[in-house]
Structures are given as structure tokens and as C-alpha cells.
Design an enzyme around this catalytic site. Structure first.
Site, PDB file in Angstrom:
ATOM      1  N   LEU A  98       0.780  -1.293   0.010  1.00  0.00           N
ATOM      2  CA  LEU A  98       0.111   0.074  -0.091  1.00  0.00           C
ATOM      3  C   LEU A  98       0.809   1.231  -0.036  1.00  0.00           C
ATOM      4  O   LEU A  98       0.244   2.428  -0.329  1.00  0.00           O
ATOM      5  CB  LEU A  98      -0.968   0.051   1.058  1.00  0.00           C
ATOM      6  CG  LEU A  98      -1.914  -0.960   1.381  1.00  0.00           C
ATOM      7  CD1 LEU A  98      -2.716  -1.124   2.386  1.00  0.00           C
ATOM      8  CD2 LEU A  98      -3.009  -0.915   0.020  1.00  0.00           C
ATOM      9  N   GLU A 140       4.945  -7.812   6.486  1.00  0.00           N
ATOM     10  CA  GLU A 140       4.636  -6.736   7.343  1.00  0.00           C
ATOM     11  C   GLU A 140       5.545  -6.630   8.184  1.00  0.00           C
ATOM     12  O   GLU A 140       5.806  -5.622   9.007  1.00  0.00           O
ATOM     13  CB  GLU A 140       3.080  -6.841   8.029  1.00  0.00           C
ATOM     14  CG  GLU A 140       2.115  -6.885   7.028  1.00  0.00           C
ATOM     15  CD  GLU A 140       1.697  -5.848   6.163  1.00  0.00           C
ATOM     16  OE1 GLU A 140       2.340  -4.780   6.508  1.00  0.00           O
ATOM     17  OE2 GLU A 140       1.631  -5.975   4.815  1.00  0.00           O
ATOM     18  N   HIS A 143       8.295  -4.436   7.513  1.00  0.00           N
ATOM     19  CA  HIS A 143       8.188  -2.948   7.538  1.00  0.00           C
ATOM     20  C   HIS A 143       8.592  -2.547   8.947  1.00  0.00           C
ATOM     21  O   HIS A 143       9.146  -1.479   9.235  1.00  0.00           O
ATOM     22  CB  HIS A 143       6.686  -2.785   7.196  1.00  0.00           C
ATOM     23  CG  HIS A 143       5.880  -2.316   5.988  1.00  0.00           C
ATOM     24  ND1 HIS A 143       6.388  -1.359   5.240  1.00  0.00           N
ATOM     25  CD2 HIS A 143       5.170  -3.313   5.365  1.00  0.00           C
ATOM     26  CE1 HIS A 143       5.939  -1.472   4.065  1.00  0.00           C
ATOM     27  NE2 HIS A 143       5.061  -2.547   3.841  1.00  0.00           N
TER      28      HIS A 143
END
Length: 175
Positions: A98, A140, A143
Site C-alpha cells: 500500500l 509486514e 516494515h
């Protein structure tokens, strides 16, 4: 139930996306609200995962939901996640992000991982993930460690994507 708020998703290159996040010290109402906001933002985007730094919060928290669109949602909130085991077998998935909209590239990661984490009630869990879920939790977790999926690509490909994202950010700033 508290009202959820859509949060702005940071777009690469943003220095906050390259920072290592701090552990969540206390799973409290503020963290639960953040988790709700992140889920709402992820579903709205739409995506299958969203990490704290992507919404400008440099804490070790991410949300995922890899359920099929025609199935009931299965949201998960993982706080202070740690990989405790990885399989030797590898899997390649086309990943997107995203924070890097409309860019999809193949990334190879362990096919299965075991991860320990806290839920929104502060309870400890240890769970094994495979297939898309394994890719999503690793993506994730990256991140939270300041790593983007494009960091697995060649330097040239990374530079091209970064240039494209800078252009997108300029266009969005004009709108």
C-alpha cells in the site's frame, strides 16, 4: 464501540518507512484504537496487510486479513511479532504494498513461518503461517524493521520504482 478513523498511508520514499520500530510497551486503549484504525484503513485501501510505520506510527504492530473477498473477514492484529521458526522450503509470490501503489514484483521468502505475538488483549500467541499468510506476515514484519519488499529487488529495479513513486507523490500533492 469507538469510531474508527481512516489514516493516511505513507508513500515510498518516506524516511519513516525505513526506520526500525519500537516495541509496544503496553497494549492499552490507544493501541487498540490504532489497530482498529489500521484495519479500517487496510480494508478501505484495499490491502491484505498494513504496518504501523505505513500510517506514521513507529511501533511494532501490524494488521492482516488474507481471507478471500467472498469469505467473512478474518482480521488479525499482531503486536511485537517475532519469527521463531522458518521452513527451509521457499515460496515465490507477487507482492504489492500500500506504500508502493500499483507496483507488483515477485519476492521469494520461506514457505512457512512460526511467529509469536501479542493480540489486542495483550495475550501471547504462537502461530504457524503458510501460503499467502506466511508471505503477508513476513512482508509486514519487514516494515517494522525498515525493509520494503522492493529491497529484495535489483538496485536498478528499485531505482525505477522509487522514481515512479516520487512522480506519483508530486501528482498527488498537486491534487
Amino acid at each position: 464501540m469507538p469510531r474508527m478513523t481512516l489514516r493516511n498511508i505513507l508513500i515510498h520514499p518516506d524516511p519513516r518507512l525505513k526506520k526500525v520500530c519500537e516495541p509496544v510497551a503496553d497494549v492499552n486503549a490507544k493501541i487498540r484504537k490504532l489497530a482498529d484504525d489500521m484495519l479500517e484503513t487496510m480494508y478501505d485501501a484495499p490491502g491484505v496487510g498494513l504496518a504501523g510505520p505505513q500510517v506514521g506510527v513507529l511501533k511494532r504492530i501490524f494488521v492482516i486479513d488474507c481471507s478471500d473477498k467472498d469469505e467473512a473477514p478474518e482480521p488479525m492484529v499482531l503486536i511485537n511479532p517475532k519469527i521463531t521458526w522458518v521452513s527451509e522450503e521457499m515460496n515465490t509470490y507477487e507482492e504489492g504494498c500500500l506504500s508502493i501503489p500499483e507496483v507488483y514484483e515477485e519476492v521469494t521468502r520461506p514457505e512457512m513461518v512460526r511467529m509469536s505475538y501479542l493480540d489486542v488483549d495483550g495475550k501471547t500467541h504462537e502461530e504457524e503461517f503458510d501460503d499467502l499468510y506466511a508471505t503477508a506476515v513476513q512482508h509486514e514484519l519487514d516494515h517494522l524493521n525498515g525493509t520494503l519488499f522492493i529491497d529484495y529487488l535489483s538496485k536498478m529495479k528499485r531505482a525505477m520504482i522509487t522514481k515512479k513513486m516520487k512522480k506519483l507523490k508530486k501528482e498527488r500533492a498537486r491534487d
